[in-house]
Design an enzyme around this catalytic site. Structure first.
Site: not given
Length: 873
Positions: A7, A80, A82, A84, A295, A297, A342
């Site tokens: 990203e 990432d 997740d 998103e 990570y 989130r 996670h």
């Protein structure tokens, strides 16, 4: 070289360092495309077809990826780990496959929970395909948010002036804040008293005890209801001898909190540092991209086995073996959507403290230290305490007191970290001296203390996120954006870290609660989240979820089509009546206008979106008061529609009024002879309701003549204007034109003298290049080579700039004005002209003149031939 896409450029730089020159690592800069913000982007009539649009900023990033893939058609998507991140990878794969002339040989997906060399290289060994259920869960959420926003928001705009938008989770979160505020406003405090005694043991050591028994009966919270009862209790204690009846010491332990997940990290950062949820996640993102934490989130609290081992080794090395429990602590996830959970948020290397990490940014240092300490504490030994309860009483059993205390036997995890609290702890942490059963105690003092019950506290971002998590509203990746959105919309304001609903927020909540009640219900929203979690687990079809939602939601939208604004306001008046018009003490009608005694009070809205209470007899009666319950004290000092009398001066009434542009004072009344009596605005720094007659008269004496300017004899005045206090050098009668200069302090209007005034006016003239004179260029470059006209360099307020005609172009800091060439100046002018929509018209070349006709050449007259001379040999 295979092309790896992540990203952010910071993440790309770190990963590139780990993978080396065998890979090309590029950044997508977040999502590359989204639904266009217009109707039709999601089509419920066409199987919820979604139209995607590539952001203009993303086109150059896609081009860079396409160019790299032409050299090596192997694509690795490393966004990432997740939902998103999965969606970004899906968008990338979809968009790149649609590029003409680009053939991707292989496209794989890799995920890693931490940006470390081990995690990245291990992930590269285990590629997979893009997770379709996770993508479908994203598509469902995005479609739902779009359908709610683009169908509900227009209803708000038409039916409730000033409302900006509504959202699927945003509106439910707003309801939480509004309902908490209404609880606070409806709260009636209740008085109660407590009695405490400072006692002394046989060794002369003092300690504090609280009265728990009176007249042989155990005291409840409200048994001492007033000062009289409290005083009688004090006398009862003072009139009796007290003896220690029992001393009970019990061992106790305190266990550490689990490591952070997203919500608890946001809560603790708010408690300890006052960080908002959005800022906390931004700081955590930078720590993650730097490879310092996992990570951020996540709603998981478990730790990888190697991380647990690393934590235990770090605890032993830094604090000693006694702080390492015999067995590792295991924390189990409680997240509803476990398939997206996670590992917890933790340091990637447990041995690296904040000092070892050498982090430059202050906020990153604080947050990393918090994460490091919480993670280590979660694997440390429990704290061991000894809690002591001492019961003291009189021989007749009429009076009893209790003293509580505790002793820390072993600090355990508390040596490193203790979780913050949102409320006051109940337990008494005071340490008691040695007290023996049966010994008599002496009284040093016995006092009573008045208390009042307190309303529930307003939400902070931390407690709001905690409540959302408890209700199952939203998910880790959405908490920060939801809390930020309702503040950006003006529905909520943050004051001293507390979230306070504004008028617009109250009205939107009242409207939605009545006309779209189901869609702001906590259970409905949580159930919809669970359905979406089922989609991400592969257990539900996302289009069926959308279909069920849209069937009922579109019907609810259709029911509001014929609503008139008047109907909506009447309904909101009815719903909010207990809040806006509570019963009066004398039993009179709370909605009867106190100004005219005839009109009915009701809620009205302004174009700005604010709300107020007004009289139904408007415009004959202009009574208004702020939105909310009536405040008798505020109304007593408020300015009524016909003005508030301050007193008389020189036979004239001095009144203060509320005008269209703010409060003002007026001398006398408007008549046919004087339709505009003397008036003067009240300065913003003054409290209009507290204005005195003396202050009003001072204001009406403005403008104040300071004197005549020594250079030209023109008057100099002091006054208060729209932008504050100032002096004016202008014509005596008109006060127009001339030069104005600001004054630093409001009081200067009445005290500034001529010397200071002349100095301020001279400084103002000098700052604009001389009074009435054109600014002088610091360098002349010459004529514009294409359009004509002088090109000059000037020194402006914000630095040097190039001027041509009416175009001013700032000279970059990297270029010295003395070194600027005409070519560079023309480029700057063209660039500035393009930004402002102007055109630099090239001058037309002068037409070439036709060559003049030559007169016919006259033949020269024939010359006489002369004999050639013989040359001499």
């Amino acid at each position: 070289m295979p092309v790896v896409v992540v990203e952010s450029p910071a993440k790309a730089k770190t990963i590139n360092k780990y993978l080396g020159s065998d890979y090309t690592v590029l950044a997508s800069y977040g999502h590359i495309r989204d639904l266009p913000p217009k109707n039709g982007s999601v089509d419920p009539d066409n199987d919820f077809d979604m139209i995607w649009e590539v952001a203009s900023d993303s086109k150059k990033h896609i081009k860079a990826i396409v160019d790299a893939l032409k050299n090596d058609p192997n694509l690795i998507l490393a966004t990432d780990p997740d939902r998103e991140g999965e969606a970004i990878s899906w968008h990338l794969e979809q968009e790149l496959n649609n590029k003409r002339g680009l053939k991707i040989q292989s496209a794989s997906r890799v995920v890693f929970n931490a940006i470390t060399k081990t995690a990245v290289t291990e992930a590269m060994k285990n590629p997979r395909r893009v997770d379709a259920p996770l993508v479908e869960a994203y598509l469902a959420r995005r479609a739902l948010d779009y359908l709610v926003g683009f169908n509900l928001s227009p209803v708000l705009w038409r039916k409730l002036p000033g409302a900006k938008s509504a959202g699927r989770v945003q509106s439910v979160t707003l309801r939480l804040i509004v309902e908490r505020e209404m609880e606070i406003e409806a709260f009636k405090n209740r008085e109660f008293w407590t009695v405490k005694a400072v006692l002394t043991n046989a060794r002369g050591q003092s300690f504090e005890a609280r009265l728990t028994t009176l007249a042989g009966k155990k005291l409840d919270k409200f048994d001492l209801a007033d000062a009289t009862q409290a005083e009688m209790a004090v006398q009862a204690v003072n009139s009796r001898d007290l003896t220690v009846q029992s001393v009970e010491a019990k061992p106790a332990t305190r266990n550490p909190s689990p490591p952070f997940m997203t919500s608890t990290l946001q809560q603790e950062a708010s408690r300890k540092f006052g960080m908002g949820a959005k800022h906390c996640m931004s700081v955590a993102q930078r720590l993650y991209e730097a490879g310092l934490i996992t990570y951020m989130r996540t709603d998981g609290i478990d730790m990888a086995p190697e991380a647990v081992t690393g934590a235990r080794e770090a605890i032993s090395a830094k604090f000693g073996k006694e702080y390492v429990p015999a067995e590792a602590r295991i924390y189990k996830n409680k997240a509803k959507n476990a398939q997206e959970a996670h590992e917890c948020v933790r340091p990637t290397d447990m041995m690296v403290s904040v000092e070892d990490a050498k982090i430059a940014d202050a906020d990153q240092r604080k947050l990393y230290d918090l994460i490091w300490k919480r993670t280590l504490a979660s694997q440390m030994a429990a704290a061991r305490l000894e809690r002591t309860v001492v019961e003291i009483g009189s021989a007749d059993g009429q009076v009893g007191l209790r003293a509580n205390g505790q002793v820390m036997m072993f600090d355990g995890f508390l040596r490193v970290y203790e979780e913050g609290r949102d409320d006051t702890p109940d337990e008494d942490d005071k340490r008691l001296p040695q007290i023996d059963q049966g010994e008599k105690t002496a009284k040093q003092s016995v006092d009573s203390e008045q208390h009042f019950t307190q309303p529930p506290p307003r939400y902070t971002e931390a407690t709001l996120v905690k409540r959302m998590e408890e209700l199952g509203i939203g998910r880790p990746s959405t908490y920060a954006s939801i809390v930020t959105t309702i503040q950006d919309r003006g529905y909520v304001e943050k004051d001293r870290n507390r979230l306070i609903p504004q008028d617009k927020g109250r009205l939107v909540t009242a409207f939605l609660s009545n006309y779209f009640h189901r869609y702001v219900e906590y259970d409905f929203t949580a159930d919809l989240e669970n359905q979406l979690d089922a989609v991400s687990a592969g257990d539900a079809d996302y289009k069926k979820v959308l279909e069920r939602f849209w069937r009922d939601f579109s019907a609810a939208i259709a029911e509001t089509a014929d609503l008139r604004i008047g109907e909506v306001l009447d309904k909101i008046n009815e719903v909010l009546e207990p809040h806006l018009f509570p019963p009066t003490e004398d039993g009179s009608d709370p909605r009867l206008c106190p100004n005219c005694g005839e009109g009915r009070l009701s809620m009205r809205t302004a174009r700005s979106g604010g709300a107020f209470i007004g009289c139904s007899q408007y415009p004959e009666c202009r009574y208004t008061r702020p939105f909310g319950p009536p405040d008798p004290e505020a109304e007593a000092s408020a300015i009524p529609p016909d003005g508030k009398l301050l007193g008389e001066d020189q036979g004239d009434e001095i009144r203060i009024f509320k005008g269209r542009f703010g409060p003002y004072v007026q001398r006398g009344a408007a008549t046919e002879e004087t339709p505009k009596p003397p008036r003067q605005s009240v300065p913003a720094a003054w409290e209009p309701e507290a204005l005195t007659l003396e202050e009003g008269v001072r204001l009406l004496a403005l403008p104040r003549l300071i004197g005549t300017h020594p250079e030209d004899g023109v008057n100099v005045w002091a006054n208060i204007g729209r932008y504050g206090p100032y002096i004016k050098h202008a014509d005596t009668t008109s006060h127009k034109g001339g030069t104005n200069a600001n004054l630093e302090d409001l009081e200067d209007v009445w005290t500034v003298g001529m010397n200071r005034a002349v100095q301020l006016l001279a400084e103002k003239v000098a700052s604009r290049g001389g009074r009435g004179k054109a600014a002088v260029p610091i360098r002349e470059l010459g004529e514009h080579p294409e359009a004509g006209g002088a090109v000059n360099i000037y020194d402006g307020k914000y630095g040097p700039y190039v001027k041509w005609e009416k175009i001013n172009a700032t000279i970059p800091d990297t270029v010295e004005p003395a070194d600027l060439t005409m070519a560079q100046a023309v480029d700057l002018i063209d660039e500035r002209a393009a930004k402002s929509g102007k055109k630099v018209t090239k001058k037309k070349a002068a037409p070439k003149k036709a060559p003049a006709k030559k007169a016919a050449a006259k033949k020269p007259a024939a010359k006489k031939k002369t004999p050639a001379k013989k040359s001499a040999d």
